[in-house]
Design a protein around this motif. Structure first.
Motif, PDB file in Angstrom:
ATOM      1  N   ASN A   1      -2.849   6.033  -6.955  1.00 46.13           N
ATOM      2  CA  ASN A   1      -3.667   5.984  -5.739  1.00 46.13           C
ATOM      3  C   ASN A   1      -5.015   5.273  -5.882  1.00 46.13           C
ATOM      4  N   PRO A   2      -5.841   5.647  -6.849  1.00 48.13           N
ATOM      5  CA  PRO A   2      -7.176   5.045  -6.900  1.00 48.13           C
ATOM      6  C   PRO A   2      -7.162   3.622  -7.470  1.00 48.13           C
ATOM      7  N   MET A   3      -8.343   3.004  -7.553  1.00 49.43           N
ATOM      8  CA  MET A   3      -8.436   1.640  -8.069  1.00 49.43           C
ATOM      9  C   MET A   3      -8.064   1.549  -9.549  1.00 49.43           C
ATOM     10  N   THR A   4      -7.954   2.686 -10.224  1.00 49.14           N
ATOM     11  CA  THR A   4      -7.499   2.696 -11.614  1.00 49.14           C
ATOM     12  C   THR A   4      -5.965   2.705 -11.701  1.00 49.14           C
ATOM     13  N   SER A   5      -5.307   2.327 -10.609  1.00 46.97           N
ATOM     14  CA  SER A   5      -3.837   2.442 -10.540  1.00 46.97           C
ATOM     15  C   SER A   5      -3.074   1.777 -11.685  1.00 46.97           C
ATOM     16  N   PRO A   6      -3.602   0.732 -12.356  1.00 49.09           N
ATOM     17  CA  PRO A   6      -2.833   0.208 -13.508  1.00 49.09           C
ATOM     18  C   PRO A   6      -2.699   1.219 -14.643  1.00 49.09           C
ATOM     19  N   ASN A   7      -3.372   2.380 -14.560  1.00 52.86           N
ATOM     20  CA  ASN A   7      -3.131   3.444 -15.527  1.00 52.86           C
ATOM     21  C   ASN A   7      -1.656   3.822 -15.575  1.00 52.86           C
ATOM     22  N   ASP A   8      -0.983   3.710 -14.421  1.00 52.78           N
ATOM     23  CA  ASP A   8       0.455   3.976 -14.393  1.00 52.78           C
ATOM     24  C   ASP A   8       1.174   2.647 -14.639  1.00 52.78           C
ATOM     25  N   PRO A   9       1.959   2.548 -15.718  1.00 53.94           N
ATOM     26  CA  PRO A   9       2.611   1.257 -16.013  1.00 53.94           C
ATOM     27  C   PRO A   9       3.516   0.773 -14.892  1.00 53.94           C
ATOM     28  N   VAL A  10       3.959   1.669 -14.010  1.00 55.73           N
ATOM     29  CA  VAL A  10       4.811   1.226 -12.909  1.00 55.73           C
ATOM     30  C   VAL A  10       4.031   0.294 -11.969  1.00 55.73           C
ATOM     31  N   PHE A  11       2.696   0.317 -12.073  1.00 49.35           N
ATOM     32  CA  PHE A  11       1.852  -0.631 -11.340  1.00 49.35           C
ATOM     33  C   PHE A  11       2.353  -2.059 -11.557  1.00 49.35           C
ATOM     34  N   PHE A  12       2.653  -2.408 -12.822  1.00 47.15           N
ATOM     35  CA  PHE A  12       3.023  -3.787 -13.139  1.00 47.15           C
ATOM     36  C   PHE A  12       4.408  -4.129 -12.590  1.00 47.15           C
TER      37      PHE A  12
ATOM     38  N   ASN B   1       0.828  -1.221   0.000  1.00 42.10           N
ATOM     39  CA  ASN B   1       0.000   0.000   0.000  1.00 42.10           C
ATOM     40  C   ASN B   1       0.856   1.262   0.000  1.00 42.10           C
ATOM     41  N   ARG B   2       1.925   1.208   0.779  1.00 38.16           N
ATOM     42  CA  ARG B   2       2.784   2.382   0.918  1.00 38.16           C
ATOM     43  C   ARG B   2       3.413   2.793  -0.423  1.00 38.16           C
ATOM     44  N   VAL B   3       3.740   1.806  -1.238  1.00 31.82           N
ATOM     45  CA  VAL B   3       4.345   2.107  -2.541  1.00 31.82           C
ATOM     46  C   VAL B   3       3.343   2.837  -3.442  1.00 31.82           C
ATOM     47  N   HIS B   4       2.079   2.369  -3.419  1.00 36.81           N
ATOM     48  CA  HIS B   4       1.036   3.076  -4.181  1.00 36.81           C
ATOM     49  C   HIS B   4       0.954   4.539  -3.718  1.00 36.81           C
ATOM     50  N   VAL B   5       0.926   4.712  -2.402  1.00 40.96           N
ATOM     51  CA  VAL B   5       0.769   6.061  -1.837  1.00 40.96           C
ATOM     52  C   VAL B   5       2.001   6.918  -2.105  1.00 40.96           C
TER      53      VAL B   5
END
Ligand code: CU
Ligand code: CU
Length: 487
Positions: free
Chosen positions: A193-204, A182-186
């Motif tokens: 941040n939101p549930m659409t976080s895969p919008n940022d490719p760094v999500f993967f 969670n901390r990495v997302h934040v």
């Protein structure tokens, strides 16, 4: 087996190809489906036991899609305990691009900047990041080590209570949160941040590391169930429950079906299966000349060149009679020893190590001198292997093979000479191949099961074919070795 690598070790070309594959999936609409999949997964992919398996399946599907664009691409992972700052190379313009601008968080550089024209988010807006604002720092190596030491996998009531102290809840980051995942997302903030976080490719890249954490945790705790519970959690959260959205599409994906990542066809670069195999090449008959007195024989080949090479394209070891040379065909690696003796040590786990018992062993980067000698005027005199004592350097190939690493001798007559010189080595090699065989048979069986039960992708079918062929090769090798043993 495909190997997922640490993003910090990718070459410029590997980065470019990964980025290009992402852009291709964005352009054809595939990428945004993963954003939607994640939004719809609110209730069943987070805050419960299915956190790890659900994201593993999502990432594996994304990886297969990337490979349909470029077969050589694998998902890289971001170890945020090491590459932990706004200036880490992951944020360079040739990869993930930089932080957002202060006014509105809009990312202005790199391939995913809105203004570059290739990366409208799923909602049509720009990618945003506000690094180190929501959380000032990323999780530390100690945070991670503590999470990996936590057992069991999960605890009743299998939710996201801040006091729930199992591995899953700790690593997902609800315990005294936001921590770890969670901390990495934040910390990245903005689109992450939101549930659409895969919008940022760094999500993967982030979730690839989270996936590696689960794999590492399993390896650290072989006595623990890799997933809990078998029942008692909400629907979709138990070991054999079908997970959404795949269940509604008629595809059975359960936590149990993804527990073993090797069975899914990939491994991480830190695992032995992703380490290269050393091979010994020699095109001339090796002659056994003398007994050194230690019980070990002294092998000298009159004119031949003994070569050791690993199956990565870079490091080669040549013995051209008086000197042992290490040559890097990329022209960048140089070892030199200014005294003492350089030793090769095989740790039995498949790693060949260089040790220096005096002086200083230097590894230099010298692009002007790609080839160099080790030992110089004082040729290496010792090759030390656990339990083997000292052996002449020219026997290093054979000695290494006896040390327990998965070495393969490529020519039959050498195998014979080698076996005579090192009694028991052949039996060891066969035992090693048996282990490899067992693990490969397991993987193939799993892949066959998957191919039979789900509408397997082309990639999965290719994988199965590849594994079958590799299995055949190992079987042949084993057969050849036991033939020599009988003779
Ligand atoms: Cu998620
Ligand atoms: Cu996440």
């Amino acid at each position: 087996m495909r190997c997922r690598k640490n993003q910090a070790t990718l070459t410029a070309q590997e980065k470019a190809r990964f980025v290009a594959a992402l852009l291709a999936l964005k352009a054809n609409g595939t990428y945004d489906q993963y954003v939607v999949m994640h939004v719809n997964a609110m209730s069943y992919a987070h805050k419960g036991p299915a956190f790890f398996p659900w994201h593993r399946e999502m990432l594996r599907r994304m990886e297969l899609d990337l490979q349909s664009v470029d077969a050589d691409v694998t998902l890289p992972y971001w170890d945020w305990t090491v590459d932990n700052s706004v200036t880490s190379s992951i944020w360079n313009d040739d990869f993930m691009g930089g932080n957002g601008r202060p006014s509105d968080g809009k990312v202005m550089s790199g391939p995913f900047a809105f203004d570059a024209g290739n990366w409208p988010q799923e909602d049509g807006g720009p990618l945003t990041r506000r690094m180190a604002q929501g959380a000032p720092t990323l999780p530390t190596p100690t945070d991670l080590a503590n999470a990996l030491a936590t057992v069991p996998y999960d605890l009743a009531p299998y939710n996201w209570s801040g006091s729930l102290a199992g591995f899953r809840n700790t690593t997902e980051g609800w315990r005294n949160g936001p921590q770890l995942h969670n901390r990495v997302h934040v910390w990245v903030g903005g689109s992450m941040n939101p549930m659409t976080s895969p919008n940022d490719p760094v999500f993967f890249l982030h979730h690839c590391f989270i996936d590696k954490c689960w794999a590492d945790w399993q390896a650290l705790h072989p006595g623990e169930p890799a997933f809990l519970p078998t029942n008692g959690a909400a629907a979709g959260q138990n070991l054999n429950d079908s997970m959404e959205p795949w269940a509604s599409l008629g595809i059975v994906v359960t936590p149990a079906s993804v527990v073993d990542h090797h069975a899914l066809g990939y491994a991480y670069d830190t695992e032995s299966v992703c380490q290269p195999t050393l091979k010994f090449h020699d095109d001339i008959v090796v002659k056994v000349i003398a007994d050194k007195g230690s019980g070990l024989k002294h092998i000298i080949d009159s004119t031949a060149t003994l070569k050791l090479s690993d199956d990565r394209p870079t490091l080669k070891i040549y013995d051209d009679a008086p000197t042992l040379k290490l040559v890097d065909d990329g022209g960048t690696l140089k070892f030199s020893d200014d005294g003492g003796t350089v030793k090769f040590v095989d740790d039995g786990g498949g790693t060949l190590k260089f040790l220096d018992d005096g002086g200083t062993l230097k590894a230099l980067d010298d692009v002007k001198t790609p080839a160099l000698d080790i030992g110089g005027e004082k040729p290496i005199t010792d090759v030390v292997l656990p339990g083997r004592g000292e052996i002449d350097p020219r026997a290093s190939g054979a000695a290494g093979a006896g040390g327990g690493a998965p070495f393969i001798l490529v020519t039959p007559h050498h195998t014979m000479a080698w076996a005579k010189t090192f009694p028991g080595a052949l039996e060891k090699a066969i035992a090693q191949l048996d282990l490899q065989l067992a693990s490969f048979e397991g993987v193939v069986a799993e892949l066959e099961k998957r191919n039979a039960t789900s509408d397997a992708s082309t990639e999965e079918k290719t994988q199965l074919e590849l594994h079958r062929r590799e299995l055949e090769t190992i079987r042949e090798e084993r057969e050849a070795l036991s033939r020599y043993l009988r003779e």
